[in-house]
Design an enzyme around this catalytic site. Sequence first.
Site, PDB file in Angstrom:
ATOM      1  N   SER A  47      25.526  13.198  -9.994  1.00  0.00           N
ATOM      2  CA  SER A  47      25.975  12.002  -9.284  1.00  0.00           C
ATOM      3  C   SER A  47      24.775  11.266  -8.683  1.00  0.00           C
ATOM      4  CB  SER A  47      27.019  12.402  -8.231  1.00  0.00           C
ATOM      5  OG  SER A  47      27.800  11.309  -7.828  1.00  0.00           O
ATOM      6  N   ASP A  52      25.007   7.229   9.201  1.00  0.00           N
ATOM      7  CA  ASP A  52      24.971   5.777   9.389  1.00  0.00           C
ATOM      8  C   ASP A  52      24.191   5.084   8.274  1.00  0.00           C
ATOM      9  OD1 ASP A  52      26.532   5.860  11.651  1.00  0.00           O
ATOM     10  OD2 ASP A  52      24.833   5.994  13.021  1.00  0.00           O
ATOM     11  N   HIS A  95      34.762  15.025 -11.658  1.00  0.00           N
ATOM     12  CA  HIS A  95      33.406  14.590 -11.327  1.00  0.00           C
ATOM     13  C   HIS A  95      32.497  15.748 -10.914  1.00  0.00           C
ATOM     14  CE1 HIS A  95      30.172  12.023 -10.107  1.00  0.00           C
ATOM     15  NE2 HIS A  95      30.316  12.285  -8.817  1.00  0.00           N
TER      16      HIS A  95
END
Length: 259
Positions: A87, A179, A238
């Site tokens: 990924s 964040d 996945h």
Amino acid sequence: MTAELNHLVIGSGEHTVVFLHGLFGQGKNFGTIATALSDVATSYLVDLPNHGRSPWTETFSLDNQAAEVAEWLHQSFDHPVTLIGHSLGGKIAMRIALQAPELVERLMVVDISPARNVEAAQFVNLVAALRTLDLSEVQSRTQADEALRELIPDTMVRRFLLQNLQHKGDVWFWLANLDLLADSLHAVGGWPAIDGEFDGPVLWVVGGRSPYCLPEHVEPMQALFPRVRQVTVKDAAHWVHADDPETFTSITRMFLTQD
């Protein structure tokens, strides 16, 4: 540049293998695979920048993350390695192979393509859910799991993400740079134009039930990696290595040991 990335070493086999995990993962996610390959590989399970116990960066792009990992590879090894990336880790691995091919002997790309992946948008809701968790109120991982159950109903996904929740004494915190990663999801899902090609052996392992690799991705993959071979793990989604670890291990072993 980051001088050190947190990593775990498993095995003592002749092939040097570096595993790069996906978004919000950690190197240890490949522990089962690395242990099964320990007779043929010495595996380095790396925490990507902004993940696990590796350092954080101030900005995020695929290329600056790839540069961090490439610098670590350059400092850590005096020979090219087999790079296996899943990924996000697969995108970073591909860019390392294209931009610093002297570092990579073989490349294995797991269920990702050199293309924009619209599926990365699913993380927008997942990250938003994680951000609702008031860390000052968390008293246990079980409590956090329960608090997120409604927003992230898939138990496997929820517990995968909660691997990132750690505590020191009574203080709970995120291991991942939540964040920055949350603000960088467009970059995570993208694939900026890149020149060149990598002419080493490449294995492209695709989950048969995953939407991440599509027929229209074959041509751009072949353009960048002319020696690519594709293998589909029929019953995997996945997270191929977690869905069918036995088949994934067999494929990896064959890729490492064949000429």
